[in-house]
Design an enzyme around this catalytic site. Structure first.
Site, PDB file in Angstrom:
ATOM      1  N   ASN A   1       0.512  -1.263   0.071  1.00 13.88           N
ATOM      2  CA  ASN A   1      -0.067  -0.061   0.099  1.00 13.88           C
ATOM      3  C   ASN A   1       0.596   1.609   0.040  1.00 13.88           C
ATOM      4  O   ASN A   1       1.433   1.906   0.908  1.00 13.88           O
ATOM      5  CB  ASN A   1      -1.013  -0.433   1.113  1.00 13.88           C
ATOM      6  CG  ASN A   1      -1.669   1.629   1.028  1.00 13.88           C
ATOM      7  OD1 ASN A   1      -1.824   1.986   0.094  1.00 13.88           O
ATOM      8  ND2 ASN A   1      -2.461   1.340   2.458  1.00 13.88           N
TER       9      ASN A   1
ATOM     10  N   HIS B   1      -9.227   0.726   4.770  1.00 16.80           N
ATOM     11  CA  HIS B   1      -7.541   0.936   5.843  1.00 16.80           C
ATOM     12  C   HIS B   1      -8.304   2.234   6.922  1.00 16.80           C
ATOM     13  O   HIS B   1      -9.013   3.206   6.884  1.00 16.80           O
ATOM     14  CB  HIS B   1      -7.531   2.064   4.632  1.00 16.80           C
ATOM     15  CG  HIS B   1      -5.608   1.971   5.913  1.00 16.80           C
ATOM     16  ND1 HIS B   1      -5.470   2.685   6.182  1.00 16.80           N
ATOM     17  CD2 HIS B   1      -4.868   0.700   4.927  1.00 16.80           C
ATOM     18  CE1 HIS B   1      -4.144   2.215   6.560  1.00 16.80           C
ATOM     19  NE2 HIS B   1      -3.892   1.399   5.813  1.00 16.80           N
TER      20      HIS B   1
ATOM     21  N   GLU C   1      -6.846   4.692   7.399  1.00 15.81           N
ATOM     22  CA  GLU C   1      -6.498   5.873   7.742  1.00 15.81           C
ATOM     23  C   GLU C   1      -7.457   6.569   7.058  1.00 15.81           C
ATOM     24  O   GLU C   1      -7.719   7.508   7.159  1.00 15.81           O
ATOM     25  CB  GLU C   1      -5.390   6.515   6.804  1.00 15.81           C
ATOM     26  CG  GLU C   1      -3.703   5.965   7.653  1.00 15.81           C
ATOM     27  CD  GLU C   1      -2.956   5.568   6.445  1.00 15.81           C
ATOM     28  OE1 GLU C   1      -2.795   4.944   5.133  1.00 15.81           O
ATOM     29  OE2 GLU C   1      -2.320   4.644   7.142  1.00 15.81           O
TER      30      GLU C   1
ATOM     31  N   GLU D   1      -5.575  -4.850  10.731  1.00 18.16           N
ATOM     32  CA  GLU D   1      -3.975  -4.213  10.603  1.00 18.16           C
ATOM     33  C   GLU D   1      -4.931  -3.382  11.703  1.00 18.16           C
ATOM     34  O   GLU D   1      -5.057  -2.639  12.361  1.00 18.16           O
ATOM     35  CB  GLU D   1      -4.205  -2.993   9.523  1.00 18.16           C
ATOM     36  CG  GLU D   1      -4.486  -3.795   8.299  1.00 18.16           C
ATOM     37  CD  GLU D   1      -3.565  -2.758   7.107  1.00 18.16           C
ATOM     38  OE1 GLU D   1      -2.118  -2.905   6.898  1.00 18.16           O
ATOM     39  OE2 GLU D   1      -4.491  -1.753   7.403  1.00 18.16           O
TER      40      GLU D   1
ATOM     41  N   GLY E   1       2.613   1.990  11.023  1.00 19.18           N
ATOM     42  CA  GLY E   1       3.572   3.046  10.650  1.00 19.18           C
ATOM     43  C   GLY E   1       4.145   3.513  12.105  1.00 19.18           C
ATOM     44  O   GLY E   1       4.569   4.751  12.330  1.00 19.18           O
TER      45      GLY E   1
ATOM     46  N   SER F   1       3.423  -2.299  10.158  1.00 22.31           N
ATOM     47  CA  SER F   1       5.053  -2.492  10.804  1.00 22.31           C
ATOM     48  C   SER F   1       5.070  -3.185  10.325  1.00 22.31           C
ATOM     49  O   SER F   1       6.475  -4.013  11.013  1.00 22.31           O
ATOM     50  CB  SER F   1       5.404  -2.087  12.517  1.00 22.31           C
ATOM     51  OG  SER F   1       4.693  -0.547  12.412  1.00 22.31           O
TER      52      SER F   1
HETATM   53  C1  PEP Z   1      -1.044  -0.122   6.082  1.00 24.93           C
HETATM   54  O1  PEP Z   1      -1.003   1.486   5.673  1.00 24.93           O
HETATM   55  O2  PEP Z   1      -1.727  -0.891   5.737  1.00 24.93           O
HETATM   56  C2  PEP Z   1       0.509  -0.196   7.071  1.00 24.93           C
HETATM   57  C3  PEP Z   1       0.615  -1.373   7.192  1.00 24.93           C
HETATM   58  O3  PEP Z   1       1.506   0.415   6.880  1.00 24.93           O
HETATM   59  P1  PEP Z   1       2.610   0.240   7.750  1.00 24.93           P
HETATM   60  O4  PEP Z   1       2.873  -0.963   7.262  1.00 24.93           O
HETATM   61  O5  PEP Z   1       3.861   1.408   7.476  1.00 24.93           O
HETATM   62  O6  PEP Z   1       2.784  -0.261   9.388  1.00 24.93           O
END
Ligand code: PEP
Length: 251
Positions: free
Chosen positions: A10, A95, A97, A166, A172, A211
């Site tokens: 992503n 997601h 966000e 997630e 992040g 992450s």
């Molecule tokens: C994501 O945005 O779906 C995500 C998992 O980000 P990151 O790997 O940076 O934590």
């Protein structure tokens, strides 16, 4: 039931032009011959160009969002048929966000899953709890509520749609869920899907996101109910992303 591992990158609000083309080409080269299925989700501005470049390769392309109407007076939005026409086969939906900054709700995520499925666009539907929810002991309650909003839709084509767990506190932040924490929730999600249909539970790929990096991927992907990863930050580096792809066990 053997589920093929899926590693999806992503890119979020990054690499939306020439950099994106370069990154996609580098990802295709670095992951050539991989056993896992590989998908990249670039910004809309470069999606069609990347899909064109990646045509005939093993790397699929995903949108990062869609609007659940096919066409009409919805300024600034992009529909499932448009994504498909641009060359996407996948779309990331719900997601955290988007839920956090753009007001997406369980109901709107369900509408988007319906639109994706109707257009033959494979949804990667995201769920996950915040840190406050985890600390309040509400991890499963929150995940189940988000999952229940669209699981009956996924059950209409078992194994086609994908769920991404997630935990918001791990996105992040560099704070990755332990293998045990992730596996525990993944197993619970699969059990919840089994209440809808046994076939849905056994065929649905459940990705972990939060992450994921080259150095923690093997442990996570080695867990029984983790069928791949949704990768944010680490997907912006082709070599690092390829290392995650290669960490998926052989199936
Ligand atoms: C994501 O945005 O779906 C995500 C998992 O980000 P990151 O790997 O940076 O934590």
């Amino acid at each position: 039931m053997t589920r093929k591992y899926l590693i999806a990158g992503n890119w979020k609000l990054n690499a939306g032009g020439a950099k994106g083309i370069e990154l996609a080409t580098a990802v295709a080269a670095a992951t050539k011959g991989a056993q896992a299925e590989v998908v990249v989700a670039p910004p809309f501005t470069v999606l069609a160009a990347i899909a064109n470049d990646l045509e005939g390769t093993h790397v699929g392309v995903a949108g990062q969002n869609l609007y659940p109407k096919d066409s009409g007076a919805f300024t600034g939005e992009i529909s499932a048929p448009m994504l498909l026409e641009a060359g996407a086969k996948w779309v990331i939906l719900g997601h955290s966000e988007r839920r956090q900054y753009f007001g997406e709700t369980d109901a709107s995520v369900k509408d988007k899953v319906v639109a994706a499925l109707a257009a033959n666009l494979c949804p990667i539907a995201c769920i996950g709890e915040t840190l406050a929810e985890r600390e309040a002991g509400k991890t499963l309650e929150v995940c189940f509520r988000q999952l229940d909003a669209f699981s009956a839709e996924l059950a209409k084509r078992p194994g086609y749609g994908v769920v991404a767990y997630e935990p918001v506190w791990a996105i992040g932040t560099g704070k990755v869920a332990t293998q045990e924490q992730a596996q525990e929730v993944h197993a619970a999600i699969r059990q919840r899907l089994a209440a809808v249909s046994a076939e849905l539970a056994s065929k649905t790929r459940i990705l972990y996101g939060g992450s994921v990096k080259a150095d923690n991927a093997a442990g996570l992907l080695g867990s029984a109910d983790i069928d791949g990863a949704l990768v944010g930050g680490a997907s912006l580096d082709a070599a690092g992303f390829a290392a995650i792809v290669k960490a998926a066990p052989a199936t």
